[in-house]
Design a protein around this motif. Structure first.
Motif, PDB file in Angstrom:
ATOM      1  N   GLU A  82      14.928  59.597 -12.966  1.00 53.39           N
ATOM      2  CA  GLU A  82      14.521  57.992 -12.333  1.00 53.39           C
ATOM      3  C   GLU A  82      14.564  57.171 -13.432  1.00 53.39           C
ATOM      4  O   GLU A  82      15.160  57.431 -14.496  1.00 53.39           O
ATOM      5  CB  GLU A  82      13.107  58.308 -12.453  1.00 53.39           C
ATOM      6  CG  GLU A  82      13.035  59.566 -11.307  1.00 53.39           C
ATOM      7  CD  GLU A  82      12.077  59.733 -10.946  1.00 53.39           C
ATOM      8  OE1 GLU A  82      10.508  58.694 -11.250  1.00 53.39           O
ATOM      9  OE2 GLU A  82      10.622  60.870 -10.465  1.00 53.39           O
ATOM     10  N   PRO A 109      13.620  53.710 -15.315  1.00 52.32           N
ATOM     11  CA  PRO A 109      12.522  53.714 -15.861  1.00 52.32           C
ATOM     12  C   PRO A 109      12.018  53.205 -15.172  1.00 52.32           C
ATOM     13  O   PRO A 109      11.899  51.879 -13.587  1.00 52.32           O
ATOM     14  CB  PRO A 109      13.363  53.050 -17.313  1.00 52.32           C
ATOM     15  CG  PRO A 109      14.621  52.535 -17.025  1.00 52.32           C
ATOM     16  CD  PRO A 109      15.117  53.334 -15.849  1.00 52.32           C
ATOM     17  N   ARG A 110      10.768  53.117 -15.500  1.00 50.42           N
ATOM     18  CA  ARG A 110       9.621  52.640 -14.788  1.00 50.42           C
ATOM     19  C   ARG A 110       8.784  51.591 -15.512  1.00 50.42           C
ATOM     20  O   ARG A 110       8.078  50.259 -15.442  1.00 50.42           O
ATOM     21  CB  ARG A 110       8.202  53.074 -14.234  1.00 50.42           C
ATOM     22  CG  ARG A 110       8.353  54.669 -13.038  1.00 50.42           C
ATOM     23  CD  ARG A 110       7.791  55.405 -12.844  1.00 50.42           C
ATOM     24  NE  ARG A 110       6.696  55.787 -13.938  1.00 50.42           N
ATOM     25  CZ  ARG A 110       7.138  57.596 -14.153  1.00 50.42           C
ATOM     26  NH1 ARG A 110       6.475  58.016 -12.795  1.00 50.42           N
ATOM     27  NH2 ARG A 110       6.789  57.654 -15.153  1.00 50.42           N
ATOM     28  N   ARG A 111       9.456  51.293 -16.586  1.00 52.53           N
ATOM     29  CA  ARG A 111       8.626  50.626 -17.883  1.00 52.53           C
ATOM     30  C   ARG A 111       9.901  50.177 -18.879  1.00 52.53           C
ATOM     31  O   ARG A 111      10.063  51.200 -19.769  1.00 52.53           O
ATOM     32  CB  ARG A 111       7.223  50.832 -18.404  1.00 52.53           C
ATOM     33  CG  ARG A 111       6.594  49.746 -19.584  1.00 52.53           C
ATOM     34  CD  ARG A 111       5.478  49.972 -19.513  1.00 52.53           C
ATOM     35  NE  ARG A 111       4.537  49.236 -18.456  1.00 52.53           N
ATOM     36  CZ  ARG A 111       3.531  49.500 -18.286  1.00 52.53           C
ATOM     37  NH1 ARG A 111       2.528  49.739 -19.779  1.00 52.53           N
ATOM     38  NH2 ARG A 111       2.638  49.502 -17.583  1.00 52.53           N
ATOM     39  N   VAL A 112      10.005  48.658 -19.047  1.00 51.17           N
ATOM     40  CA  VAL A 112      11.222  48.328 -20.106  1.00 51.17           C
ATOM     41  C   VAL A 112       9.827  47.888 -20.813  1.00 51.17           C
ATOM     42  O   VAL A 112       9.504  46.716 -20.242  1.00 51.17           O
ATOM     43  CB  VAL A 112      12.241  48.563 -19.582  1.00 51.17           C
ATOM     44  CG1 VAL A 112      12.919  48.089 -20.663  1.00 51.17           C
ATOM     45  CG2 VAL A 112      12.881  49.234 -18.412  1.00 51.17           C
ATOM     46  N   TRP A 154      17.445  46.672 -14.780  1.00 53.76           N
ATOM     47  CA  TRP A 154      16.142  47.508 -14.090  1.00 53.76           C
ATOM     48  C   TRP A 154      15.739  46.999 -13.286  1.00 53.76           C
ATOM     49  O   TRP A 154      14.223  46.461 -13.200  1.00 53.76           O
ATOM     50  CB  TRP A 154      15.156  48.854 -14.622  1.00 53.76           C
ATOM     51  CG  TRP A 154      16.864  49.710 -16.157  1.00 53.76           C
ATOM     52  CD1 TRP A 154      17.342  50.821 -15.250  1.00 53.76           C
ATOM     53  CD2 TRP A 154      17.323  49.465 -17.097  1.00 53.76           C
ATOM     54  NE1 TRP A 154      18.870  51.334 -16.180  1.00 53.76           N
ATOM     55  CE2 TRP A 154      17.605  50.710 -17.422  1.00 53.76           C
ATOM     56  CE3 TRP A 154      17.074  48.740 -18.706  1.00 53.76           C
ATOM     57  CZ2 TRP A 154      18.556  50.681 -18.631  1.00 53.76           C
ATOM     58  CZ3 TRP A 154      17.639  48.679 -19.603  1.00 53.76           C
ATOM     59  CH2 TRP A 154      18.713  49.868 -19.728  1.00 53.76           C
ATOM     60  N   THR A 204      13.678  47.094 -11.185  1.00 52.54           N
ATOM     61  CA  THR A 204      12.492  48.275 -10.255  1.00 52.54           C
ATOM     62  C   THR A 204      11.224  48.236 -11.295  1.00 52.54           C
ATOM     63  O   THR A 204      10.449  48.824 -10.634  1.00 52.54           O
ATOM     64  CB  THR A 204      12.963  49.313  -9.337  1.00 52.54           C
ATOM     65  OG1 THR A 204      13.282  49.925 -10.289  1.00 52.54           O
ATOM     66  CG2 THR A 204      13.114  49.253  -7.975  1.00 52.54           C
ATOM     67  N   ALA A 205      12.264  48.216 -12.587  1.00 56.32           N
ATOM     68  CA  ALA A 205      11.372  48.274 -13.859  1.00 56.32           C
ATOM     69  C   ALA A 205      10.775  47.308 -14.163  1.00 56.32           C
ATOM     70  O   ALA A 205      10.089  46.524 -14.005  1.00 56.32           O
ATOM     71  CB  ALA A 205      12.316  48.392 -14.899  1.00 56.32           C
ATOM     72  N   ARG A 206       9.158  48.011 -14.735  1.00 54.46           N
ATOM     73  CA  ARG A 206       8.359  46.550 -15.122  1.00 54.46           C
ATOM     74  C   ARG A 206       8.962  46.362 -16.091  1.00 54.46           C
ATOM     75  O   ARG A 206       7.977  47.207 -17.266  1.00 54.46           O
ATOM     76  CB  ARG A 206       6.897  46.745 -15.380  1.00 54.46           C
ATOM     77  CG  ARG A 206       5.498  46.098 -15.465  1.00 54.46           C
ATOM     78  CD  ARG A 206       5.408  45.199 -15.059  1.00 54.46           C
ATOM     79  NE  ARG A 206       4.031  44.281 -14.964  1.00 54.46           N
ATOM     80  CZ  ARG A 206       3.578  42.835 -14.567  1.00 54.46           C
ATOM     81  NH1 ARG A 206       4.201  42.126 -13.919  1.00 54.46           N
ATOM     82  NH2 ARG A 206       2.225  42.675 -15.529  1.00 54.46           N
ATOM     83  N   VAL A 207       8.861  45.181 -16.550  1.00 56.39           N
ATOM     84  CA  VAL A 207       9.813  44.626 -18.108  1.00 56.39           C
ATOM     85  C   VAL A 207       8.993  43.925 -18.662  1.00 56.39           C
ATOM     86  O   VAL A 207       8.088  43.009 -17.807  1.00 56.39           O
ATOM     87  CB  VAL A 207      10.797  43.695 -17.239  1.00 56.39           C
ATOM     88  CG1 VAL A 207      11.606  44.067 -19.054  1.00 56.39           C
ATOM     89  CG2 VAL A 207      11.744  44.507 -17.307  1.00 56.39           C
ATOM     90  N   THR A 221       9.418  40.956 -12.352  1.00 51.88           N
ATOM     91  CA  THR A 221       9.042  42.091 -12.981  1.00 51.88           C
ATOM     92  C   THR A 221       8.909  41.859 -14.587  1.00 51.88           C
ATOM     93  O   THR A 221       8.373  43.065 -15.105  1.00 51.88           O
ATOM     94  CB  THR A 221      10.195  43.274 -12.766  1.00 51.88           C
ATOM     95  OG1 THR A 221      11.086  42.895 -13.352  1.00 51.88           O
ATOM     96  CG2 THR A 221      10.068  43.375 -11.071  1.00 51.88           C
TER      97      THR A 221
END
Length: 105
Positions: free
Chosen positions: A35, A37-40, A58, A60-63, A85
């Motif tokens: 998958e 990453p969801r958070r970076v 990324w 779709t990730a929360r950065v 994001t």
């Protein structure tokens, strides 16, 4: 110590090379059950330009960009505003721990 974002920007190329080399080594695109990453988190994000690169890589990730310098985070705020994001967080320079959240009751 106060950071000067304009002076910091004078060395963008030298500072960004290791960043880009490292990010290039991170596997992607993600496949075979991996998958994205969801958070970076970008620790020591400075004025946020490289953090925005992570948001582009990324989407779709929360950065989250974290820096101990209020001056750097002030420069990062418009960058974060351009990337939905991204968000900036302030960390205490002495402890490196995030500032406590305040809530109203």
């Amino acid at each position: 110590m106060r950071w000067d974002p304009a002076r910091y920007a004078a060395f963008t190329d030298e500072r960004s090379r290791p960043f880009h080399d490292l990010v290039a080594r991170i596997a992607g695109p993600f496949h075979h059950g991996q998958e994205a990453p969801r958070r970076v988190v970008d620790l020591g994000c400075g004025p946020g330009a490289l953090t925005a690169t992570l948001a582009g890589r990324w989407p779709t990730a929360r950065v989250v960009g974290v820096d101990s310098s209020a001056e750097m985070l002030a420069d990062a705020a418009p960058v974060a505003a351009d990337h939905p994001t991204c968000r900036s967080s302030w960390a205490r320079s002495r402890t490196g721990r995030p500032a406590p959240r305040t809530t109203s009751s």
